[in-house]
Design a protein around this motif. Structure first.
Motif, PDB file in Angstrom:
ATOM      1  N   ILE A  13       2.970  13.545   0.872  1.00 50.75           N
ATOM      2  CA  ILE A  13       4.227  12.797   0.963  1.00 50.75           C
ATOM      3  C   ILE A  13       4.724  12.762   2.404  1.00 50.75           C
ATOM      4  O   ILE A  13       5.150  11.713   2.898  1.00 50.75           O
ATOM      5  N   ILE A  14       4.663  13.884   3.085  1.00 51.37           N
ATOM      6  CA  ILE A  14       5.102  13.945   4.486  1.00 51.37           C
ATOM      7  C   ILE A  14       4.260  13.008   5.348  1.00 51.37           C
ATOM      8  O   ILE A  14       4.786  12.279   6.189  1.00 51.37           O
ATOM      9  N   LEU A  15       2.953  13.007   5.139  1.00 44.92           N
ATOM     10  CA  LEU A  15       2.063  12.144   5.922  1.00 44.92           C
ATOM     11  C   LEU A  15       2.340  10.666   5.667  1.00 44.92           C
ATOM     12  O   LEU A  15       2.399   9.869   6.601  1.00 44.92           O
ATOM     13  N   VAL A  16       2.537  10.299   4.411  1.00 40.73           N
ATOM     14  CA  VAL A  16       2.795   8.897   4.069  1.00 40.73           C
ATOM     15  C   VAL A  16       4.118   8.431   4.655  1.00 40.73           C
ATOM     16  O   VAL A  16       4.211   7.329   5.211  1.00 40.73           O
ATOM     17  N   VAL A  17       5.153   9.263   4.575  1.00 42.32           N
ATOM     18  CA  VAL A  17       6.452   8.896   5.149  1.00 42.32           C
ATOM     19  C   VAL A  17       6.344   8.771   6.663  1.00 42.32           C
ATOM     20  O   VAL A  17       6.904   7.852   7.267  1.00 42.32           O
ATOM     21  N   ASN A  18       5.613   9.678   7.290  1.00 34.93           N
ATOM     22  CA  ASN A  18       5.421   9.626   8.735  1.00 34.93           C
ATOM     23  C   ASN A  18       4.731   8.329   9.146  1.00 34.93           C
ATOM     24  O   ASN A  18       5.146   7.658  10.099  1.00 34.93           O
ATOM     25  N   LEU A  19       3.696   7.953   8.430  1.00 33.72           N
ATOM     26  CA  LEU A  19       2.986   6.710   8.748  1.00 33.72           C
ATOM     27  C   LEU A  19       3.852   5.484   8.478  1.00 33.72           C
ATOM     28  O   LEU A  19       3.793   4.506   9.230  1.00 33.72           O
ATOM     29  N   ALA A  20       4.671   5.538   7.440  1.00 31.76           N
ATOM     30  CA  ALA A  20       5.555   4.403   7.137  1.00 31.76           C
ATOM     31  C   ALA A  20       6.612   4.229   8.223  1.00 31.76           C
ATOM     32  O   ALA A  20       6.895   3.103   8.653  1.00 31.76           O
ATOM     33  N   VAL A  21       7.190   5.321   8.691  1.00 32.61           N
ATOM     34  CA  VAL A  21       8.189   5.240   9.763  1.00 32.61           C
ATOM     35  C   VAL A  21       7.542   4.736  11.041  1.00 32.61           C
ATOM     36  O   VAL A  21       8.110   3.894  11.750  1.00 32.61           O
ATOM     37  N   THR A  22       6.345   5.215  11.349  1.00 30.47           N
ATOM     38  CA  THR A  22       5.637   4.751  12.535  1.00 30.47           C
ATOM     39  C   THR A  22       5.325   3.261  12.433  1.00 30.47           C
ATOM     40  O   THR A  22       5.463   2.516  13.409  1.00 30.47           O
ATOM     41  N   ALA A  23       4.939   2.789  11.258  1.00 31.20           N
ATOM     42  CA  ALA A  23       4.664   1.364  11.065  1.00 31.20           C
ATOM     43  C   ALA A  23       5.937   0.535  11.242  1.00 31.20           C
ATOM     44  O   ALA A  23       5.903  -0.548  11.838  1.00 31.20           O
ATOM     45  N   CYS A  24       7.068   1.039  10.752  1.00 27.18           N
ATOM     46  CA  CYS A  24       8.336   0.314  10.923  1.00 27.18           C
ATOM     47  C   CYS A  24       8.725   0.237  12.396  1.00 27.18           C
ATOM     48  O   CYS A  24       9.170  -0.818  12.873  1.00 27.18           O
ATOM     49  N   LEU A  25       8.564   1.336  13.128  1.00 30.57           N
ATOM     50  CA  LEU A  25       8.853   1.318  14.567  1.00 30.57           C
ATOM     51  C   LEU A  25       7.919   0.364  15.301  1.00 30.57           C
ATOM     52  O   LEU A  25       8.325  -0.323  16.245  1.00 30.57           O
TER      53      LEU A  25
END
Length: 67
Positions: A13-25
């Motif tokens: 979950i932490i990894l997926v959220v991290n990648l999602a935030v990075t994709a949004c940025l």
């Protein structure tokens, strides 16, 4: 044994959220600077991933960590 599954799910979950935030940025940066820089999604994603994470990105760095 069940706690190991919970730990793995938590890390996932932490990894997926991290990648999602990075994709949004990344998308925000591409949209804001589309006239100044000709960034592709891949280049911008790598830029933000390296900037915001302390994970090694090259294979040589991983080899040094594992040895």
């Amino acid at each position: 044994m069940l706690y190991l599954i919970y730990i793995l799910i938590g890390l996932l979950i932490i990894l997926v959220v991290n990648l999602a935030v990075t994709a949004c940025l990344t998308l925000k940066d591409i949209y804001q600077h589309r006239d100044q820089e000709q960034l592709t999604f891949t280049k911008a994603f790598k830029k933000y991933f390296i900037k915001n994470n302390n994970l090694p990105v090259s294979l040589n760095d991983w080899k040094m960590l594992l040895s």
